[in-house]
Design a protein around this motif. Sequence first.
Motif, PDB file in Angstrom:
ATOM      1  N   ILE A 135       0.863  -1.184   0.000  1.00 16.95           N
ATOM      2  CA  ILE A 135       0.000   0.000   0.000  1.00 16.95           C
ATOM      3  C   ILE A 135       0.901   1.236   0.000  1.00 16.95           C
ATOM      4  CG2 ILE A 135      -1.945   1.159   1.141  1.00 16.95           C
ATOM      5  CD1 ILE A 135      -2.632  -1.397   2.556  1.00 16.95           C
ATOM      6  N   PRO A 161      -6.839  -5.312  -0.301  1.00 16.18           N
ATOM      7  CA  PRO A 161      -6.918  -5.338   1.164  1.00 16.18           C
ATOM      8  C   PRO A 161      -8.343  -5.597   1.638  1.00 16.18           C
ATOM      9  CG  PRO A 161      -5.976  -3.257   0.356  1.00 16.18           C
ATOM     10  CD  PRO A 161      -6.601  -3.958  -0.803  1.00 16.18           C
ATOM     11  N   LEU A 183     -10.658  -5.419   5.557  1.00 13.97           N
ATOM     12  CA  LEU A 183     -10.632  -5.137   6.996  1.00 13.97           C
ATOM     13  C   LEU A 183     -11.633  -6.048   7.691  1.00 13.97           C
ATOM     14  CD1 LEU A 183     -10.581  -1.204   7.043  1.00 13.97           C
ATOM     15  CD2 LEU A 183      -8.645  -2.799   7.185  1.00 13.97           C
ATOM     16  N   ASN A 230     -16.797   1.981   3.927  1.00 14.65           N
ATOM     17  CA  ASN A 230     -15.669   2.877   4.170  1.00 14.65           C
ATOM     18  C   ASN A 230     -15.839   3.525   5.538  1.00 14.65           C
ATOM     19  OD1 ASN A 230     -14.519   2.160   1.841  1.00 14.65           O
ATOM     20  ND2 ASN A 230     -14.973   4.077   0.735  1.00 14.65           N
ATOM     21  N   SER A 277     -12.530   0.816  10.742  1.00 13.16           N
ATOM     22  CA  SER A 277     -11.223   0.341  11.202  1.00 13.16           C
ATOM     23  C   SER A 277     -11.312  -1.141  11.511  1.00 13.16           C
ATOM     24  CB  SER A 277     -10.815   1.049  12.489  1.00 13.16           C
ATOM     25  OG  SER A 277     -10.592   2.396  12.234  1.00 13.16           O
ATOM     26  N   LEU A 336      -6.140  -5.649   9.351  1.00 11.60           N
ATOM     27  CA  LEU A 336      -5.797  -5.581   7.930  1.00 11.60           C
ATOM     28  C   LEU A 336      -5.426  -6.961   7.388  1.00 11.60           C
ATOM     29  CD1 LEU A 336      -5.194  -3.826   5.389  1.00 11.60           C
ATOM     30  CD2 LEU A 336      -2.853  -3.607   6.250  1.00 11.60           C
ATOM     31  N   ALA A 386      -5.814  -1.266  10.535  1.00 10.79           N
ATOM     32  CA  ALA A 386      -5.874  -0.171   9.565  1.00 10.79           C
ATOM     33  C   ALA A 386      -7.243   0.485   9.596  1.00 10.79           C
ATOM     34  CB  ALA A 386      -5.568  -0.678   8.162  1.00 10.79           C
ATOM     35  N   TYR A 387      -7.253   1.736   9.140  1.00 13.17           N
ATOM     36  CA  TYR A 387      -8.474   2.506   8.993  1.00 13.17           C
ATOM     37  C   TYR A 387      -8.677   2.758   7.500  1.00 13.17           C
ATOM     38  CZ  TYR A 387     -11.207   6.834   8.692  1.00 13.17           C
ATOM     39  OH  TYR A 387     -12.130   7.786   8.345  1.00 13.17           O
ATOM     40  N   ARG A 388      -9.907   2.557   7.021  1.00 15.38           N
ATOM     41  CA  ARG A 388     -10.225   2.883   5.625  1.00 15.38           C
ATOM     42  C   ARG A 388     -11.100   4.127   5.639  1.00 15.38           C
ATOM     43  NH1 ARG A 388     -11.870  -2.103   3.291  1.00 15.38           N
ATOM     44  NH2 ARG A 388     -13.905  -1.741   4.221  1.00 15.38           N
ATOM     45  N   TYR A 440      -9.218   5.283   1.242  1.00 15.64           N
ATOM     46  CA  TYR A 440      -7.775   5.229   1.455  1.00 15.64           C
ATOM     47  C   TYR A 440      -7.459   4.482   2.753  1.00 15.64           C
ATOM     48  CZ  TYR A 440      -7.782   9.154  -1.865  1.00 15.64           C
ATOM     49  OH  TYR A 440      -7.965   9.960  -2.938  1.00 15.64           O
ATOM     50  N   TYR A 441      -6.290   3.831   2.762  1.00 14.99           N
ATOM     51  CA  TYR A 441      -5.894   3.077   3.955  1.00 14.99           C
ATOM     52  C   TYR A 441      -4.871   3.847   4.793  1.00 14.99           C
ATOM     53  CZ  TYR A 441      -8.435  -0.793   2.030  1.00 14.99           C
ATOM     54  OH  TYR A 441      -9.449  -1.576   1.561  1.00 14.99           O
TER      55      TYR A 441
END
Length: 638
Positions: free
Chosen positions: A448, A473, A475, A486, A489, A492, A530-532, A537-538
């Motif tokens: 990424i 990816p 989540l 979206n 979190s 990942l 991870a947060y999307r 976006y990651y």
Amino acid sequence: MWLPCRCTTKYVAASIRRGVSASSLHALRRGRSSWNSAAFMPESAGFEGVSGRDALHDYSVSHSENFWAAVARQRLNWIRPFEAVQDCDLSQGRIKWFEGGKLNVSVNCLDRHVHTCPERVALIWERDERGSEVRYTYRELLEMTCRLGNLLRRHGVKKGDCVTIYMPTCPLAVASMLACARIGAAHNVVFAGFSSEALAERIRDAQSSTVITVNQGVRGGKITELKRTVDAAVQSCPTVRQVFVAMRTEKRVEVTDRDFALEEEMLKEDVVCEPAAMDSEDVLFLLYTSGSTGKPKGLVHTQAGYLLYAALTHRYVFGYHDGDVFGCVADIGWITGHSYTVYGPLANGGTTVLFESTPVYPDPGRYWDMVERLRINQFYGAPTAIRLLIRYGDQWVKKYDRSSLTTLGSVGEPINTEAWEWYNRVVGEGRCPVVDTWWQTETGGICIAPKPSEPDAEIVPGMAMRPFFGIKPALMDTEGKLLTSNNASGALCMAQPWPGMARTIHNNHQRFLETYFQPYPGYFFTGDGAYRSQEGYYQITGRLDDVINVSGHRIGTAEIEDVVVIRSDEAHLSDFILIISVTQFAKRLPKTRSGKIMRRVLRKVVDCDLDSLGDLSTLDDPAAVQEIIEGHEKLLSK
Ligand code: 6R9
């Protein structure tokens, strides 16, 4: 140390079949590339209906076999073409790419470039002593590699063996890696900062009979007795039959029956070395990750898929073009050094810098002095070094001409907003995209990163943002369910295999399955959170085992760092009252040189178990541990 001896290499491997033509390279020159044209990626001309970055990414994921087949045919030289693009099943942890194909990695990194441009510089060795850099052309590097390959062969190293390399970042270390690849042996590079115990453990696990080292290391003006460390390590490694010792300094060292002087032995060898025809899935190297706890894992990477992935990411994430000078300052003992100092740049016929020193030696201007002197175009470093340099002030950067720079990269840990801004504004004068690249030893290459993107697409500070070609990816929430929206979190994972991923853990396939494939069946689990964002976006929030649960919210170290360090004046802090009431404040954490927090050490301090802190040899600054211990004592006495 082996120095270039300007004489001609007679041999160029006969297996050169394909290469990017001069005209297509010309079309790829900076400024001419456009997402709407096959000039950006020649292969995409064959992908029906694909125009634009997002469409190409979609295609690479939805038609993954077509995508990777086209790229593998175009960018690698095959001795025999592959029959199957992939045979993967993430639910079983089975990963195989390009089976039936045969190739040699060293031919792909050397011979084909010697064939087209023998005098191009392959390596610039930025020695610890400032201003004493040495350049090696592709011809010279091939010659060095062939001599070493012949030497190893004559000493009985064969396909299936694993050679341990315990050397600082230097040309002979690169040639040693490539020599192993040439004769079909695997390499196991052990970071030259590790203690004899850590080295011994890795030699034993890899069952190496051969070790390559140097008499002494030189870093930051200090001498380290690497050969002595090897001597101590092999005491407990009955498999070791022979140790080759290169001379980094003039100092003679004690020799035993199993030691050989590397440069002297190399002189006896021919400069022609027949490359082994390797299967795509034969082992290329093992690389041990320390892990925060437990026994180090020897992650296994194989030939074709790894090389292809390193080359493609190097080309597109950094916008690397023919003739550029690529400066990755990571040590070759880490995966970043493997993929972006050695294999990616060399597979692309690039010029790569081998950085032997530290960011502050002899002064905090070292990186930028090097950028000016070597005319570095892409600079790739770690946030931990950037944060250190911020403290010394902008004048150390501004003193040097950085006009050659086009792209700045960051890797190893989350880059906090302040460091990102400084890197962008002060180092890059606001004109170089900063690419925060997320990946792992396990992933083989960058997964990424903000680039490649459409030319005017936004880059958000401190965000890795966009999945690379072929990367999908996913989540997961705390119940293990896939998060589809979206602004979410979670854990990942990767929903699809890609050629660069690790194939197993050496000697422990079960642990490989348990760690990466069983937590979320059908997915590869990264261990990171991870947060999307709303835009898709990651942003990486840190290791999941670093997560603190506060009133039901899972909060990662990156989130805490950003709030406590940067935004302590804002209301966000109220979320952290609970943590803060039991928090020990410290100026810094015990980190490795590549920026990883040594969580094991923190746990031991909290448990007051100071006798078993374990191996501290890779600590960037041991004083940090002392500070933490003292701080903890104070906290307890309150
Ligand atoms: C390449 C490398 C992997 C772990 C990874 C993650 C952290 C790496 C990062 C990052 C946030 C980034 N990490 N890059 N975290 N943003 N851009 O470092 O490999 O030594 O195996 O470490 O490093 O936690 O899981 P490796």
